[in-house]
Scaffold this active site. Structure first.
Site, PDB file in Angstrom:
ATOM      1  N   TYR A  20      41.436  50.286  36.653  1.00 34.09           N
ATOM      2  CA  TYR A  20      40.906  49.101  36.313  1.00 34.09           C
ATOM      3  C   TYR A  20      39.386  49.304  36.497  1.00 34.09           C
ATOM      4  O   TYR A  20      38.722  48.636  35.742  1.00 34.09           O
ATOM      5  CB  TYR A  20      41.489  48.089  37.352  1.00 34.09           C
ATOM      6  CG  TYR A  20      40.629  46.768  37.600  1.00 34.09           C
ATOM      7  CD1 TYR A  20      40.825  45.825  36.330  1.00 34.09           C
ATOM      8  CD2 TYR A  20      39.857  46.288  38.558  1.00 34.09           C
ATOM      9  CE1 TYR A  20      39.971  44.798  36.183  1.00 34.09           C
ATOM     10  CE2 TYR A  20      39.020  45.051  38.391  1.00 34.09           C
ATOM     11  CZ  TYR A  20      39.372  44.438  37.065  1.00 34.09           C
ATOM     12  OH  TYR A  20      38.414  43.221  37.156  1.00 34.09           O
ATOM     13  N   GLU A  42      41.904  35.459  37.743  1.00 39.24           N
ATOM     14  CA  GLU A  42      40.870  35.095  38.643  1.00 39.24           C
ATOM     15  C   GLU A  42      41.022  33.819  39.414  1.00 39.24           C
ATOM     16  O   GLU A  42      41.099  33.830  40.620  1.00 39.24           O
ATOM     17  CB  GLU A  42      39.352  35.110  38.117  1.00 39.24           C
ATOM     18  CG  GLU A  42      38.953  36.416  37.666  1.00 39.24           C
ATOM     19  CD  GLU A  42      38.679  37.182  38.760  1.00 39.24           C
ATOM     20  OE1 GLU A  42      38.564  37.154  39.969  1.00 39.24           O
ATOM     21  OE2 GLU A  42      38.402  38.496  38.427  1.00 39.24           O
ATOM     22  N   TRP A  50      42.492  41.171  44.966  1.00 35.64           N
ATOM     23  CA  TRP A  50      42.403  41.178  43.455  1.00 35.64           C
ATOM     24  C   TRP A  50      43.489  42.289  43.207  1.00 35.64           C
ATOM     25  O   TRP A  50      44.211  42.382  42.391  1.00 35.64           O
ATOM     26  CB  TRP A  50      41.184  41.831  42.901  1.00 35.64           C
ATOM     27  CG  TRP A  50      41.140  42.068  41.739  1.00 35.64           C
ATOM     28  CD1 TRP A  50      40.768  43.111  41.016  1.00 35.64           C
ATOM     29  CD2 TRP A  50      41.494  40.899  40.600  1.00 35.64           C
ATOM     30  NE1 TRP A  50      41.091  43.150  39.561  1.00 35.64           N
ATOM     31  CE2 TRP A  50      41.204  41.895  39.210  1.00 35.64           C
ATOM     32  CE3 TRP A  50      41.773  39.683  40.398  1.00 35.64           C
ATOM     33  CZ2 TRP A  50      41.573  41.135  38.072  1.00 35.64           C
ATOM     34  CZ3 TRP A  50      42.053  39.048  39.496  1.00 35.64           C
ATOM     35  CH2 TRP A  50      41.988  40.044  38.245  1.00 35.64           C
TER      36      TRP A  50
END
Length: 198
Positions: A20, A42, A50
């Site tokens: 990522y 988000e 995350w």
């Protein structure tokens, strides 16, 4: 995945996190469907890590119709109840309902601005901001710009998009380049920014 490159320390050695970091985070985005995906993810991340969301991302794509905002905007109570039983996503009613609400608001902005990307990138005059952080300590959680964008989104009816979430969104979608100067991706993203157009 290359292991000898110097990366931002937040991604550690987790293969998914490094991928990522290497291929998405900080690269400027103008594709509306991908921007909606990041908005949705988000907002789902609020209060969680995350990496937790990244590990559920494929499940989210399946559950939320690959983040097609038109399809998500059509979700009703039946779909909400189904999603609340889906172990592959964060089963939080408020966050699920916020995603559906945000799809409606997203489509309104597309209609009024031609694209969500145009609305979004107007906040930085169409050009990604290039920061020059040497350590993680100097990277803020919010900025005056994320405050402004968050307030504007809230005024337009978006939910679960406070300033901290919005700044994380800005970092993820390349509105700001917050890769450390020592990270090999800093210059990569700076080069992408030089070529970027909305």
């Amino acid at each position: 995945m290359s292991t000898h490159l110097e990366r931002c320390p937040w991604c550690g050695t987790d293969e998914l996190y490094c991928s990522y970091h290497d291929h998405e985070w900080g690269a400027p985005l103008s594709d509306d469907q991908r921007l909606f995906e990041f908005l949705a993810l988000e907002s789902a991340q609020a209060g969680l890590s995350w990496i937790t969301i990244l590990r559920k991302r494929d499940n989210y794509r399946k559950a939320f119709k690959r983040f097609d905002p038109i399809a998500v905007s059509r979700f009703g109570e039946k779909q909400v109840e189904k999603l609340l039983t889906d172990k592959g996503i964060v089963r939080n009613r408020a966050k699920i309902e916020a995603c559906i609400n945000n799809a409606h608001r997203f489509l309104e902005l597309q209609s009024s601005h031609g694209s969500f990307a145009r609305y979004l990138w107007d906040f930085v005059d169409g050009k990604p901001l290039q920061n020059r952080h040497k350590t993680m300590k100097t990277i803020p959680a919010t900025t005056p710009l994320s405050d402004t964008l968050s307030k504007d989104l809230k005024k337009r009816g978006f939910k679960f998009l406070g300033s901290t979430t919005v700044y994380a969104f800005m970092q993820a979608t390349g509105m700001v380049n917050d890769h450390l100067l020592s990270c090999y991706r800093h210059e990569d993203c700076a080069e992408l920014a030089r070529k970027f157009t909305v």
